[in-house]
Write a protein that holds these residues in place. Structure first.
Motif, PDB file in Angstrom:
ATOM      1  N   SER A 175       0.821  -1.226   0.000  1.00 34.54           N
ATOM      2  CA  SER A 175       0.000   0.000   0.000  1.00 34.54           C
ATOM      3  C   SER A 175       0.844   1.261   0.000  1.00 34.54           C
ATOM      4  CB  SER A 175      -0.928   0.011   1.218  1.00 34.54           C
ATOM      5  OG  SER A 175      -0.173   0.193   2.402  1.00 34.54           O
ATOM      6  N   ARG A 176       2.133   1.149   0.280  1.00 30.12           N
ATOM      7  CA  ARG A 176       2.965   2.357   0.286  1.00 30.12           C
ATOM      8  C   ARG A 176       3.053   2.969  -1.113  1.00 30.12           C
ATOM      9  NH1 ARG A 176       8.176  -0.116   3.079  1.00 30.12           N
ATOM     10  NH2 ARG A 176       7.543  -1.808   1.668  1.00 30.12           N
ATOM     11  N   ARG A 177       2.721   2.188  -2.108  1.00 35.30           N
ATOM     12  CA  ARG A 177       2.715   2.751  -3.462  1.00 35.30           C
ATOM     13  C   ARG A 177       1.483   3.637  -3.714  1.00 35.30           C
ATOM     14  NH1 ARG A 177       3.868  -2.858  -4.681  1.00 35.30           N
ATOM     15  NH2 ARG A 177       6.111  -3.160  -4.968  1.00 35.30           N
ATOM     16  N   ASN A 178       0.495   3.565  -2.844  1.00 35.19           N
ATOM     17  CA  ASN A 178      -0.725   4.375  -2.966  1.00 35.19           C
ATOM     18  C   ASN A 178      -0.771   5.355  -1.801  1.00 35.19           C
ATOM     19  OD1 ASN A 178      -3.231   5.479  -3.411  1.00 35.19           O
ATOM     20  ND2 ASN A 178      -4.371   3.645  -2.780  1.00 35.19           N
ATOM     21  N   PRO A 179      -0.296   6.591  -1.994  1.00 34.27           N
ATOM     22  CA  PRO A 179      -0.237   7.547  -0.877  1.00 34.27           C
ATOM     23  C   PRO A 179      -1.592   7.785  -0.226  1.00 34.27           C
ATOM     24  CG  PRO A 179       1.008   8.353  -2.772  1.00 34.27           C
ATOM     25  CD  PRO A 179       0.242   7.149  -3.239  1.00 34.27           C
ATOM     26  N   ALA A 180      -2.653   7.741  -1.005  1.00 35.67           N
ATOM     27  CA  ALA A 180      -3.968   8.029  -0.427  1.00 35.67           C
ATOM     28  C   ALA A 180      -4.388   6.959   0.573  1.00 35.67           C
ATOM     29  CB  ALA A 180      -5.011   8.134  -1.536  1.00 35.67           C
ATOM     30  N   ALA A 181      -3.849   5.721   0.398  1.00 37.39           N
ATOM     31  CA  ALA A 181      -4.225   4.643   1.306  1.00 37.39           C
ATOM     32  C   ALA A 181      -3.482   4.704   2.622  1.00 37.39           C
ATOM     33  CB  ALA A 181      -3.964   3.285   0.638  1.00 37.39           C
ATOM     34  N   ASN A 182      -2.444   5.534   2.687  1.00 34.54           N
ATOM     35  CA  ASN A 182      -1.593   5.534   3.888  1.00 34.54           C
ATOM     36  C   ASN A 182      -1.853   6.714   4.809  1.00 34.54           C
ATOM     37  OD1 ASN A 182      -0.253   3.245   2.862  1.00 34.54           O
ATOM     38  ND2 ASN A 182       0.969   4.567   1.532  1.00 34.54           N
TER      39      ASN A 182
ATOM     40  N   VAL B 249     -15.085   2.906  -0.066  1.00 31.75           N
ATOM     41  CA  VAL B 249     -14.414   3.923  -0.892  1.00 31.75           C
ATOM     42  C   VAL B 249     -15.336   5.107  -1.122  1.00 31.75           C
ATOM     43  CG1 VAL B 249     -13.523   4.381  -3.198  1.00 31.75           C
ATOM     44  CG2 VAL B 249     -12.834   2.305  -1.997  1.00 31.75           C
ATOM     45  N   LEU B 250     -16.617   4.798  -1.383  1.00 28.95           N
ATOM     46  CA  LEU B 250     -17.572   5.889  -1.591  1.00 28.95           C
ATOM     47  C   LEU B 250     -17.691   6.756  -0.351  1.00 28.95           C
ATOM     48  CD1 LEU B 250     -19.773   7.220  -3.346  1.00 28.95           C
ATOM     49  CD2 LEU B 250     -21.408   5.597  -2.363  1.00 28.95           C
ATOM     50  N   LEU B 251     -17.713   6.103   0.826  1.00 30.91           N
ATOM     51  CA  LEU B 251     -17.909   6.856   2.071  1.00 30.91           C
ATOM     52  C   LEU B 251     -16.658   7.597   2.519  1.00 30.91           C
ATOM     53  CD1 LEU B 251     -19.733   7.512   4.485  1.00 30.91           C
ATOM     54  CD2 LEU B 251     -18.978   5.379   5.560  1.00 30.91           C
ATOM     55  N   PHE B 252     -15.493   6.933   2.436  1.00 34.23           N
ATOM     56  CA  PHE B 252     -14.282   7.510   3.033  1.00 34.23           C
ATOM     57  C   PHE B 252     -13.327   8.140   2.019  1.00 34.23           C
ATOM     58  CE2 PHE B 252     -15.486   4.074   6.050  1.00 34.23           C
ATOM     59  CZ  PHE B 252     -15.765   4.881   7.139  1.00 34.23           C
ATOM     60  N   VAL B 253     -13.575   7.966   0.715  1.00 37.94           N
ATOM     61  CA  VAL B 253     -12.680   8.543  -0.294  1.00 37.94           C
ATOM     62  C   VAL B 253     -13.436   9.504  -1.218  1.00 37.94           C
ATOM     63  CG1 VAL B 253     -11.093   8.055  -2.179  1.00 37.94           C
ATOM     64  CG2 VAL B 253     -11.199   6.517  -0.203  1.00 37.94           C
ATOM     65  N   THR B 254     -14.480   8.958  -1.877  1.00 39.03           N
ATOM     66  CA  THR B 254     -15.183   9.782  -2.868  1.00 39.03           C
ATOM     67  C   THR B 254     -15.923  10.951  -2.216  1.00 39.03           C
ATOM     68  OG1 THR B 254     -15.462   7.797  -4.219  1.00 39.03           O
ATOM     69  CG2 THR B 254     -16.809   9.716  -4.770  1.00 39.03           C
ATOM     70  N   LEU B 255     -16.702  10.625  -1.155  1.00 41.61           N
ATOM     71  CA  LEU B 255     -17.486  11.679  -0.517  1.00 41.61           C
ATOM     72  C   LEU B 255     -16.615  12.815   0.019  1.00 41.61           C
ATOM     73  CD1 LEU B 255     -20.236  12.706   0.324  1.00 41.61           C
ATOM     74  CD2 LEU B 255     -20.071  11.341   2.419  1.00 41.61           C
ATOM     75  N   PRO B 256     -15.517  12.539   0.737  1.00 37.75           N
ATOM     76  CA  PRO B 256     -14.661  13.660   1.169  1.00 37.75           C
ATOM     77  C   PRO B 256     -14.100  14.474   0.011  1.00 37.75           C
ATOM     78  CG  PRO B 256     -14.146  11.690   2.418  1.00 37.75           C
ATOM     79  CD  PRO B 256     -15.086  11.273   1.333  1.00 37.75           C
ATOM     80  N   ILE B 257     -13.779  13.802  -1.102  1.00 36.66           N
ATOM     81  CA  ILE B 257     -13.248  14.560  -2.247  1.00 36.66           C
ATOM     82  C   ILE B 257     -14.323  15.463  -2.836  1.00 36.66           C
ATOM     83  CG2 ILE B 257     -12.413  14.303  -4.608  1.00 36.66           C
ATOM     84  CD1 ILE B 257     -10.855  11.873  -3.705  1.00 36.66           C
ATOM     85  N   VAL B 258     -15.558  14.938  -2.946  1.00 36.38           N
ATOM     86  CA  VAL B 258     -16.650  15.776  -3.468  1.00 36.38           C
ATOM     87  C   VAL B 258     -16.882  16.976  -2.564  1.00 36.38           C
ATOM     88  CG1 VAL B 258     -19.121  15.818  -3.960  1.00 36.38           C
ATOM     89  CG2 VAL B 258     -17.751  13.872  -4.694  1.00 36.38           C
TER      90      VAL B 258
END
Length: 627
Positions: A112-119, A176-185
């Motif tokens: 997961s270190r290759r995906n900064p958003a996951a860390n 992902v929708l709750l913790f990634v997409t929604l905050p970005i929107v």
């Protein structure tokens, strides 16, 4: 504000606190809602942890804050029953802090270190990876998870799910929708609001609350979109500062609420920015490690202090103003305070949870409440502007009505004065013309001279008709008056066996003059009468020609009337060798022309006499002084 002991104030405070208690109850209900989970059948809850080589249960809190050199290793096992249809299997990690490396049967399939958003430690980003079919065996399989921790939080690994991808993917997508997409929107909407507020502050510098809120939101947006973790970027120190910048964001938030709610901002408020500036300086000059320590020491305490200050400010504003905006903002602040306290308890491992952070999401509720408050304020300001504009329109209409009435009275007075002036001129004309002729008739009758009496009576009748014709409403069209004059003149000339040649050289004849008055008409007709009389009495003419036309002039179109005869002419200029014209006819003609603003030219010679009358562009005001 009234003293707190006042019954009304105490009641409002009690109602306010009761409403906030209801908001807290609602937040407890939201926090109790389960997060999206795959079916329990695919869940792994037991793991062998090395070091220290013990069996642990998942979710597991690891006490280390930095494990990059020797990450803890969780060994798990799962079975893939024989006879299942060929379908992809996946490994789902709902929550971990900070990074993980996953291996199946000794082969690493995820880092997961290759995906900064996951860390990001402040996010609850899940990870899912499909297990290559070549690695998956029927029966027992080994799963290894290495947990990388680089602070500022301690390590955490939630329960792991391994099973068919179709069974795990829906839960992953919902997270992902709750913790990634929604905050970005929400952050995108927040960034638009920050730009609008920044523009408002640039245009309205006397309202600094817009600038404070724009700065706070801009910091929040940068926190959302900058995902490079510490130690993995050339700008790691700056990234760490931005990620650990909630103290500055909260301090700007306090400034906004104080100014927005109309309270006095004290100079001591500048101290709210000190912790954030210390963290920033530490991140810029000390690197990722020291900034994590500085943030742990100053960040949460500063944010908590700012949130409490905001809650107090909003509560005081509600008690003073008793408006819905303060009540709504107070409820939103309570929501943020609740989830912030819950996250802190989770970080300190006091609250039994799975380290799911909701304070950033709850902050969006406060941003929405602020947006509603600003919209409400803007709408109220627009209503006030409309009301003011309505009052101004009413006042302007009242002023217009008064001005119109004043103008009407002035017009009536001017019309009365003009009528009186016209009456005076007519009386003077009748006295000078008809009066003198009547006197002559009386004198002739006393001498019993019948022939001259008839001639004088006809002259008096002619003058009376001229005055009557001049009184007709001709609408500024002098051609109408000239038509009647032509008929009388032709009859007069027939008695002397003189022919009248009448020509209109231009289609429109003469220009229309709206300012034309009966006094002007009388002067023009008498001037023409004088020219014709001179031709009849003194020139011995056989034909009199009248030309009417419109000619071009320097200032526009001008009317011109010419009277010519084929007589023997006369002396029109003083000092000329030709015989002079008897009487005052020419002097009267010039006086009448000048009185109307017209120009008169007389040319006389052996071939006859030509009288040219150039009408003015606008007839002179006969009521003007000196006329």
């Amino acid at each position: 504000m009234a003293p707190l002991g006042t019954p009304g104030l105490a009641l409002r405070l009690l109602l306010y606190l009761a409403l906030q208690a209801l908001v807290v109850v609602g937040c407890l209900g939201l926090a109790a809602l389960p997060t999206p989970e795959p079916p329990p059948r695919w869940q792994l809850t037991e793991a062998w942890l090395e070091p220290p080589g013990v069996m642990v249960s998942l979710p597991h809190h690891h006490s280390a804050r930095f494990t990059m050199a020797a990450p803890p290793r969780y060994g798990l096992a799962f079975d893939r029953p024989a006879g299942l249809p060929e379908e992809p299997w996946s490994v789902l990690l709902p929550r971990f802090t900070n990074g993980v490396a996953v291996a199946v049967n000794g082969v690493e399939i995820l880092d997961s270190r290759r995906n900064p958003a996951a860390n990001r430690p402040d996010r609850s980003t899940p990870e899912i990876v499909v297990v290559p079919s070549s690695l998956l065996r029927e029966g027992r399989n080994e799963l290894t998870v290495r947990l990388f921790v680089w602070g500022p939080l301690t390590g955490f690994l939630d329960r792991i799910h391994v099973g068919p991808d179709a069974m795990l993917r829906p839960a992953h997508d919902q997270r992902v929708l709750l913790f990634v997409t929604l905050p970005i929107v929400l952050a995108a909407w927040q960034s638009i609001l920050a730009v609008i507020l920044g523009m408002m502050w640039l245009m309205r510098r006397h309202e600094p609350e817009y600038g404070a809120l724009a700065a706070s939101m801009a910091i929040g947006v940068m926190q959302t979109f900058i995902s490079a973790p510490s130690g993995q970027s050339l700008y790691a120190g700056l990234n760490a500062v931005l990620i650990a910048s909630p103290p500055l964001e909260s301090a700007f938030g306090v400034l906004f609420f104080v100014l927005f709610l109309g309270m006095k901002l004290r100079r001591i408020a500048v101290l709210l920015f000190v912790p954030g500036l210390i963290i920033t300086a530490t991140g810029l000059f000390g690197g990722p490690g020291p900034v994590r320590t500085a943030y742990l020491m100053l960040g949460p305490a500063t944010v908590a202090c700012c949130l409490v200050l905001i809650a107090v400010v909003v509560a005081l504003a509600f008690l003073q103003r008793r408006d819905a905006t303060s009540l709504m903002l107070g409820s939103a602040v309570t929501v943020v305070l609740f989830f912030f306290a819950r996250d802190i308890l989770s970080i300190l491992d006091i609250a039994p949870d799975r380290r799911m952070f909701f304070s950033r999401l709850s902050y969006s509720a406060m941003v929405i409440a602020i947006g509603i408050g600003l919209t409400w304020r803007f709408a109220r300001a627009m209503n006030q502007v409309d009301s003011f504009a309505g009052r101004m329109v009413t006042l302007v209409r009242e002023a217009e009505d008064k001005l119109r009435a004043t103008l009407a009275r002035d017009e009536e007075r001017a019309w009365a004065m003009a009528l009186a002036g016209e009456r005076t001129r007519l009386m003077r004309d009748l006295h000078d013309g008809l009066g003198g002729q009547l006197v002559s008739i009386v004198a002739l009758s006393e001498r019993q001279q019948a022939a001259p009496i008839g001639e004088a009576a006809r002259a008096a009748l002619k003058d009376l008709r001229l005055v009557v014709d001049a009184m007709d409403d001709i609408g500024g069209d002098l051609m109408l008056a000239l038509g009647a004059w032509r008929e009388r003149t032709a009859a007069q000339l027939r008695a002397h066996r003189i022919e009248l040649a009448w020509r209109v050289l231009t289609p429109q004849g003469l220009p229309v003059h709206p300012e034309l008055r009966p006094g002007h008409v009388i002067q023009m007709l008498r001037l023409l009468d004088e020219a014709v009389t001179n031709a009849v009495k003194h020139a011995g003419a056989g034909t009199i020609m009248v030309d009417i036309e419109t000619v071009a002039a320097a200032d526009g179109q001008r009317g011109r009337i010419s009277v010519r005869d084929d007589g023997r002419g006369f002396d029109a200029q003083p000092g000329s060798a030709a015989p002079p014209l008897a009487g005052r006819g020419l002097a009267n003609m010039r006086r009448r022309a000048e009185g109307c603003g017209a120009q008169l030219a007389i040319v006389s010679g052996p071939e006859g006499t030509r009288v040219t009358l150039d009408l003015p562009g606008r007839f002179a005001d006969l009521d003007a002084p000196g006329r």
